[in-house]
Design an enzyme around this catalytic site. Structure first.
Site, PDB file in Angstrom:
ATOM      1  CG  LEU A  14     -65.145 -81.355  31.565  1.00  0.00           C
ATOM      2  CD1 LEU A  14     -66.285 -80.369  31.730  1.00  0.00           C
ATOM      3  CD2 LEU A  14     -63.799 -80.687  31.733  1.00  0.00           C
ATOM      4  CG  ASP A  15     -63.005 -84.575  37.478  1.00  0.00           C
ATOM      5  OD1 ASP A  15     -63.655 -83.505  37.557  1.00  0.00           O
ATOM      6  OD2 ASP A  15     -61.884 -84.713  37.986  1.00  0.00           O
ATOM      7  CG  LEU A  16     -68.716 -86.012  40.554  1.00  0.00           C
ATOM      8  CD1 LEU A  16     -69.865 -86.472  39.678  1.00  0.00           C
ATOM      9  CD2 LEU A  16     -68.535 -86.973  41.708  1.00  0.00           C
ATOM     10  CE1 TYR A  17     -65.339 -83.434  43.605  1.00  0.00           C
ATOM     11  CE2 TYR A  17     -63.682 -84.718  42.437  1.00  0.00           C
ATOM     12  CZ  TYR A  17     -64.529 -84.547  43.522  1.00  0.00           C
ATOM     13  OH  TYR A  17     -64.550 -85.477  44.520  1.00  0.00           O
ATOM     14  NE  ARG A  18     -69.977 -78.009  35.912  1.00  0.00           N
ATOM     15  CZ  ARG A  18     -70.954 -77.145  36.009  1.00  0.00           C
ATOM     16  NH1 ARG A  18     -71.803 -77.229  36.994  1.00  0.00           N
ATOM     17  NH2 ARG A  18     -71.091 -76.190  35.121  1.00  0.00           N
TER      18      ARG A  18
END
Length: 137
Positions: A14-18
């Site tokens: 996952l990235d910062l935006y989940r």
């Protein structure tokens, strides 16, 4: 031949935006291609041959986010074997659904491992790839 690969989305995907980071899809697709080539016997055929398949182009469409613990189902199939290149299509679905998460078209060339130069797709290599083509519907 259509090949299927299952991948579970993990927290580290996952990235910062989940949701799964766009670059991770390339890794998912590569994992599916490796499994396809292992299961079809292509890896064994190339082993020790001084030849390899190199990706020269990927076109990917992101259709829906994928989230932690979701199960992804990746379908991979060769669609075209030409004189200089081969094309594979891959589609990432949510498992047990028709929901497309991403789809991609990948173009390969045959290379001489020692020189890195592209070669023509003929002879045994062309025959091996051609047997994996999915017949037109």
């Amino acid at each position: 031949m259509i090949h299927s690969t299952e991948i579970t989305v993990r927290g580290y995907h996952l990235d910062l935006y989940r949701h799964v980071n766009n670059a991770r899809y390339l890794e998912f697709l590569e994992e599916a291609r490796w499994q396809f080539m292992e299961d079809s016997g292509l890896i064994a055929e190339f082993d020790g041959s001084k030849l390899g398949l190199a990706v020269v182009n990927i076109n990917i469409n992101y259709r829906r986010g994928a989230y932690v613990n979701e199960q992804l189902h990746i379908r991979s199939q060769f669609k075209k074997i030409g004189h200089r290149s081969a094309v594979m299509e891959q589609v990432v679905y949510l498992k047990d659904s028709d929901t497309v998460v991403a789809d991609a078209t990948i173009t390969f060339v045959l290379i001489d491992i020692k020189t890195g130069k592209a070669l023509t797709l003929d002879g045994d290599v062309a025959a091996s790839l051609s047997r994996l083509l999915e017949p037109e519907a």
